[in-house]
Scaffold this motif. Sequence first.
Motif, PDB file in Angstrom:
ATOM      1  N   PRO A   3      -4.172  -5.032  -2.153  1.00  0.00           N
ATOM      2  CA  PRO A   3      -3.460  -3.890  -1.551  1.00  0.00           C
ATOM      3  C   PRO A   3      -3.576  -3.899  -0.036  1.00  0.00           C
ATOM      4  O   PRO A   3      -4.481  -4.514   0.536  1.00  0.00           O
ATOM      5  N   GLU A  44      -7.202  -1.751 -13.623  1.00  0.00           N
ATOM      6  CA  GLU A  44      -5.742  -1.927 -13.728  1.00  0.00           C
ATOM      7  C   GLU A  44      -5.338  -2.426 -15.122  1.00  0.00           C
ATOM      8  O   GLU A  44      -6.034  -3.178 -15.739  1.00  0.00           O
ATOM      9  N   ASP A  66      -7.703   2.477  -1.728  1.00  0.00           N
ATOM     10  CA  ASP A  66      -7.484   3.746  -2.433  1.00  0.00           C
ATOM     11  C   ASP A  66      -6.257   4.489  -1.948  1.00  0.00           C
ATOM     12  O   ASP A  66      -6.255   5.719  -1.807  1.00  0.00           O
ATOM     13  N   ASN A  67      -5.166   3.763  -1.667  1.00  0.00           N
ATOM     14  CA  ASN A  67      -3.931   4.382  -1.206  1.00  0.00           C
ATOM     15  C   ASN A  67      -4.116   5.233   0.045  1.00  0.00           C
ATOM     16  O   ASN A  67      -3.416   6.219   0.263  1.00  0.00           O
ATOM     17  N   THR A  68      -5.085   4.867   0.868  1.00  0.00           N
ATOM     18  CA  THR A  68      -5.307   5.552   2.140  1.00  0.00           C
ATOM     19  C   THR A  68      -4.783   4.654   3.254  1.00  0.00           C
ATOM     20  O   THR A  68      -4.180   3.614   2.993  1.00  0.00           O
ATOM     21  N   GLU A 117     -11.379  -1.607  -8.760  1.00  0.00           N
ATOM     22  CA  GLU A 117      -9.970  -1.242  -8.935  1.00  0.00           C
ATOM     23  C   GLU A 117      -9.226  -2.272  -9.757  1.00  0.00           C
ATOM     24  O   GLU A 117      -8.361  -1.945 -10.559  1.00  0.00           O
TER      25      GLU A 117
END
Length: 213
Positions: A17, A213, A21-23, A209
Amino acid sequence: MGVITLHQPHMTDKKLPLFLDNTFQSIYGNFGVRLGALFLDALILSPVFIIITVFNSMRLSNYYYTFIISQIVILAYYLYLPVRYGATPGKLIMGLTILKVDGSAISYRESFLKFLPSIIIGIMGFVLQCYFISLADEETFNNLSWLKQANYLKSFSPMLLWIEVALMYAFHFSNLIVFISNQRKRSIGDQLAGTVSVYTRFLEKLKEEAITE
């Protein structure tokens, strides 16, 4: 020293990513950290090059032998150590680990491709150096101080020397443009090898993570 990497088969076609954490917290080493790692690697290797410089000053023909020795040291440093420990010592000190873009550990193939641009530049420099040596008079060279020896060799073809310097600067400038223009902070070597440099402190989190998934 172990390196935690992501080995899940289902990640083969995926990429790590951009953020944790999508930050907006990037997991990839920024320019300052990568530059610091390069400086530390150069500092660690500096005793080797000081010894080589001293040895070269003793006799003109020594340049041929020291090139082979220096390449063995450099290849061991930049090819073996990243595969064995996950990064060069400079990167490890700066808290970075080299991974494939899917998060798996690199092999010698990736390590070689990542360092390939530097190998090409090194070979170009050696060829130019051999040309200068072929024009030099060994007795004259041996009677000069080490600083005058370097200037003596460079004096045979200043134009070729400037071309080499221009090509090196062009490569480093291009490398910088490539680095800052992609979100995963990948250099030209990273693009060739399919690698990224991530902060080691995030490896455990990335592994967790990947498992979920």
